[in-house]
Design a protein around this motif. Sequence first.
Motif, PDB file in Angstrom:
ATOM      1  N   ALA A  93     -45.081 -57.051  24.453  1.00 34.34           N
ATOM      2  CA  ALA A  93     -44.960 -56.416  23.896  1.00 34.34           C
ATOM      3  C   ALA A  93     -43.563 -57.676  23.324  1.00 34.34           C
ATOM      4  O   ALA A  93     -42.765 -57.240  22.888  1.00 34.34           O
ATOM      5  N   TRP A  94     -42.616 -58.329  24.635  1.00 34.16           N
ATOM      6  CA  TRP A  94     -42.151 -58.624  24.388  1.00 34.16           C
ATOM      7  C   TRP A  94     -41.516 -59.564  23.145  1.00 34.16           C
ATOM      8  O   TRP A  94     -41.100 -60.477  22.325  1.00 34.16           O
ATOM      9  N   ARG A  95     -42.864 -60.814  22.716  1.00 33.14           N
ATOM     10  CA  ARG A  95     -43.180 -61.598  21.471  1.00 33.14           C
ATOM     11  C   ARG A  95     -43.629 -60.736  20.159  1.00 33.14           C
ATOM     12  O   ARG A  95     -42.937 -60.892  19.753  1.00 33.14           O
ATOM     13  N   GLY A  96     -44.486 -59.460  21.245  1.00 32.44           N
ATOM     14  CA  GLY A  96     -44.376 -58.862  19.413  1.00 32.44           C
ATOM     15  C   GLY A  96     -43.093 -58.439  18.924  1.00 32.44           C
ATOM     16  O   GLY A  96     -42.479 -57.802  17.768  1.00 32.44           O
ATOM     17  N   ALA A  97     -41.807 -58.750  19.365  1.00 28.26           N
ATOM     18  CA  ALA A  97     -40.622 -57.103  19.215  1.00 28.26           C
ATOM     19  C   ALA A  97     -40.127 -58.855  18.605  1.00 28.26           C
ATOM     20  O   ALA A  97     -39.071 -58.502  17.520  1.00 28.26           O
ATOM     21  N   LEU A  98     -39.944 -59.596  19.150  1.00 32.11           N
ATOM     22  CA  LEU A  98     -38.982 -60.707  18.612  1.00 32.11           C
ATOM     23  C   LEU A  98     -39.912 -61.473  17.484  1.00 32.11           C
ATOM     24  O   LEU A  98     -38.756 -61.968  16.571  1.00 32.11           O
ATOM     25  N   ALA A  99     -41.751 -61.287  17.043  1.00 32.88           N
ATOM     26  CA  ALA A  99     -41.649 -61.665  16.266  1.00 32.88           C
ATOM     27  C   ALA A  99     -41.438 -60.662  14.995  1.00 32.88           C
ATOM     28  O   ALA A  99     -41.334 -61.287  13.307  1.00 32.88           O
ATOM     29  N   GLY A 100     -41.241 -59.379  14.796  1.00 28.80           N
ATOM     30  CA  GLY A 100     -41.263 -58.925  14.028  1.00 28.80           C
ATOM     31  C   GLY A 100     -40.039 -57.814  14.011  1.00 28.80           C
ATOM     32  O   GLY A 100     -39.420 -57.135  13.351  1.00 28.80           O
ATOM     33  N   SER A 101     -38.601 -58.747  14.701  1.00 27.33           N
ATOM     34  CA  SER A 101     -37.343 -58.544  14.645  1.00 27.33           C
ATOM     35  C   SER A 101     -36.788 -56.674  15.387  1.00 27.33           C
ATOM     36  O   SER A 101     -37.098 -55.757  13.882  1.00 27.33           O
ATOM     37  N   SER A 102     -37.960 -56.987  16.042  1.00 23.28           N
ATOM     38  CA  SER A 102     -38.224 -54.526  15.942  1.00 23.28           C
ATOM     39  C   SER A 102     -37.525 -54.512  17.538  1.00 23.28           C
ATOM     40  O   SER A 102     -37.273 -55.411  18.525  1.00 23.28           O
ATOM     41  N   MET A 103     -37.601 -53.065  17.804  1.00 25.71           N
ATOM     42  CA  MET A 103     -36.635 -52.290  18.511  1.00 25.71           C
ATOM     43  C   MET A 103     -38.123 -52.924  19.974  1.00 25.71           C
ATOM     44  O   MET A 103     -39.102 -53.109  19.704  1.00 25.71           O
ATOM     45  N   TYR A 104     -37.401 -53.447  21.284  1.00 27.23           N
ATOM     46  CA  TYR A 104     -38.596 -53.479  21.817  1.00 27.23           C
ATOM     47  C   TYR A 104     -38.329 -52.539  23.116  1.00 27.23           C
ATOM     48  O   TYR A 104     -37.255 -52.103  23.968  1.00 27.23           O
ATOM     49  N   GLN A 105     -39.743 -52.268  23.424  1.00 24.67           N
ATOM     50  CA  GLN A 105     -39.592 -50.958  24.450  1.00 24.67           C
ATOM     51  C   GLN A 105     -41.199 -50.522  25.005  1.00 24.67           C
ATOM     52  O   GLN A 105     -42.181 -50.950  24.595  1.00 24.67           O
ATOM     53  N   ILE A 106     -40.988 -50.554  26.614  1.00 19.81           N
ATOM     54  CA  ILE A 106     -42.154 -50.557  27.256  1.00 19.81           C
ATOM     55  C   ILE A 106     -41.228 -50.090  29.024  1.00 19.81           C
ATOM     56  O   ILE A 106     -40.470 -49.738  28.757  1.00 19.81           O
ATOM     57  N   GLU A 107     -42.609 -49.646  29.714  1.00 24.87           N
ATOM     58  CA  GLU A 107     -42.579 -49.071  31.065  1.00 24.87           C
ATOM     59  C   GLU A 107     -43.047 -50.194  31.618  1.00 24.87           C
ATOM     60  O   GLU A 107     -44.387 -50.169  31.282  1.00 24.87           O
ATOM     61  N   HIS A 108     -43.063 -50.450  32.947  1.00 26.56           N
ATOM     62  CA  HIS A 108     -43.075 -51.540  33.566  1.00 26.56           C
ATOM     63  C   HIS A 108     -42.299 -51.396  34.717  1.00 26.56           C
ATOM     64  O   HIS A 108     -42.155 -50.606  35.288  1.00 26.56           O
ATOM     65  N   ARG A 109     -43.241 -51.868  35.776  1.00 25.26           N
ATOM     66  CA  ARG A 109     -42.344 -52.182  37.777  1.00 25.26           C
ATOM     67  C   ARG A 109     -41.567 -53.040  37.506  1.00 25.26           C
ATOM     68  O   ARG A 109     -42.292 -54.264  37.399  1.00 25.26           O
ATOM     69  N   LEU A 110     -40.393 -53.377  38.098  1.00 23.63           N
ATOM     70  CA  LEU A 110     -39.418 -54.526  38.612  1.00 23.63           C
ATOM     71  C   LEU A 110     -39.612 -54.281  39.873  1.00 23.63           C
ATOM     72  O   LEU A 110     -38.677 -54.062  40.524  1.00 23.63           O
ATOM     73  N   ARG A 111     -39.151 -55.523  40.222  1.00 25.07           N
ATOM     74  CA  ARG A 111     -39.290 -55.933  41.397  1.00 25.07           C
ATOM     75  C   ARG A 111     -37.398 -55.329  42.036  1.00 25.07           C
ATOM     76  O   ARG A 111     -36.563 -56.202  41.724  1.00 25.07           O
ATOM     77  N   ARG A 112     -37.095 -55.242  42.925  1.00 24.98           N
ATOM     78  CA  ARG A 112     -35.787 -55.298  42.920  1.00 24.98           C
ATOM     79  C   ARG A 112     -35.625 -55.968  44.670  1.00 24.98           C
ATOM     80  O   ARG A 112     -36.743 -57.233  45.156  1.00 24.98           O
TER      81      ARG A 112
END
Length: 691
Positions: A93-112
């Motif tokens: 998803a991050w690479r797709g946003a970078l390639a299209g210069s578009s908004m990046y949005q996703i839900e994922h689990r982040l380690r605290r």
Amino acid sequence: MPHTFPPIPASTTDTTDLAAIRHAAEELRASEARYRSLVQASCAILWVASAAGRLEGEQVSWTVFTGQPAAQFTGWGWLDAIHPDDRDCTAAAWRGALAGSSMYQIEHRLRRADGQYRYMNARAVPIFDAAGVVTEWVGIHIDIDERKRVEERLRLLDAMSQATRNADDPKTIMEVTTRMLGQHLGVTRCPYADVESDNDRFTIRHDWTAPGAISTVGAYSLDLFGARAASDMREGRTLRICDVDTELAEGDGAAMFNAIACRAIICCPLVKDGKLVAMMAVHQDRPRQWTGAEVALVEQAVERSWAHIERVRATEALREADRRKTEFLAILAHELRNPLAPIRNGLQVMRMAEHDQATVARVRDMMERQVTQMVTLVNDLLDIARITRGNLELKPVRVELRELVASAVETSMPLIDANRHTLSLDVASESLLLDADPTRIAQVIGNVLNNAAKYTPAGGRITVLAWRDGAQAVLSIRDTGIGIPPESALTVFEMFSQVGASLDRAQGGLGIGLSLARRLVELHHGTIDLIRDDTVEGSRFDIRLPLAPEVAAQAPADDPRVSSAGSGLRVLVVDDNADAADMLSELMDIIGHTSRVANDGPRALALAEQFKPDVAFLDIGMPGMNGYEVARALRGMPQLEPLVLVALTGWGDDNDRARSKEAGFDHHLIKPANLEAVERLLTDLVEQRKG
């Protein structure tokens, strides 16, 4: 000569521009300070990435939340803090946003930083310059873990409901619920338990286990959890232990949990109307930091499971009650028809033989017996109805238990004799004075005796024992009948319940005798219970009734048959030869000891439990249960220790003596026993006791 120019004076405009630049720089610094303060104070994670999507420089809130320093998150190192299962889709998803210069949005689990993964909503937008070229990315992570956990919990609970929607028995509900919960949480074991009415014992009906884990199905005492945890659970407080070894002492449940390889546990009690009714738990075979969401899930699972199980049980109970009532009506018709048929025939005989006085008298006696049977049956029905409505009136008087036993035995003897049973009575000689309705308690004893007589094959034995236990009188009725299977033990006191009843095998009666007995005993503030007793071939029912207040307040009197001026011994003589046993017993009494006699093994064991002998003389060659078997059984009764066992046998070689010693005998006497040897043996035992 070269041309020279005069110095140019600083213009007012230049001074103004410099001041503006300085002012703008100050504002920028203040803005950055405010930004840093906002980042540190925010519950969200704010971050900035380069145009190429790399995290660079200082990312304060990212480091505070994840614990990653700049050296770890720089570039694409931040992906290491993403849950492994979410890492690939996040990178894509991050690479797709970078390639299209578009908004990046996703839900994922982040380690605290503490190692726990939290659900996050991640967003980033590109920042463009005047030429429309991306110069950097500004991103934010917002913690949505609570919402996601609630959604996840509701989905699982809904799935449990759907999976058990058509279940019509409690076992299926327990199996499905514990399996789904256990697999969802990835635990070692997930048990479900019902708590018994005494609010102490609990029975694990079913548990789901991971491969290799042992099952914990069985009955336990709540006190195994330790006093503190048991008290908390009785009040509905969930037990959450992340590490058994560090959080619990041996007496606080650590021993129990370690015995089943449980190192972390959530145990959720369910309290209804002030009573602990059920529990559900999850066990882990290693320490585990349980989250609040996991605790909430188990709590809601036990609540829903119990409610569903109770609905199913209520439906089952209605079906069972309907079945029993239908069966009851059929049996009632059968029981009424039985006496009515001979009465009707008797009337016909009396008309035909009205001048034959002997025949008329014989028929009249028969009709009286049948009418008495019908009256008894109808009276039982009326008693049940009165108790149910709450208008049965007791008429208590001061009465000795032995008198009530005698009255009940007199009533039951015709049935006992008709089946050729042997009845043994052993009522303590001390006063067992009750404040009771004599008619009703005799009725209770009679109902139990009649049941024993009906369900014991012809020629069986019925034993009645009575003794004092603290402030209560205990009456124990035992038989050598068919017994009561475990699956019927819980329903034997319910209305219209008959063990193995059918119209073609009915033993008589409506199946209300024991139900009526329990209700009458409870009205006297007593109890009646079916006792599991391996020493009894058939059934054992113990009736406990409160002694009269002044008797209960007195110290128990020594039974003269159990004490002999403090110096004699309690001696049990067991021999199938009644004359030999009686003679030896007479000798015991003459030389200052107290004796009891039993003529078979089962009777000896029942008598020993109440009499608690110091010495037992056992005949080896008894039919049925021989002396060796009786000796082993007595040695298995720790309440009798120290008990001296003396073998009586006609065999006396070394092999016989070795065998008796192996069976637990202390002494070996040859028949006919030398009376001097017997007296000398007992005298030595008395001296040893004094020493």
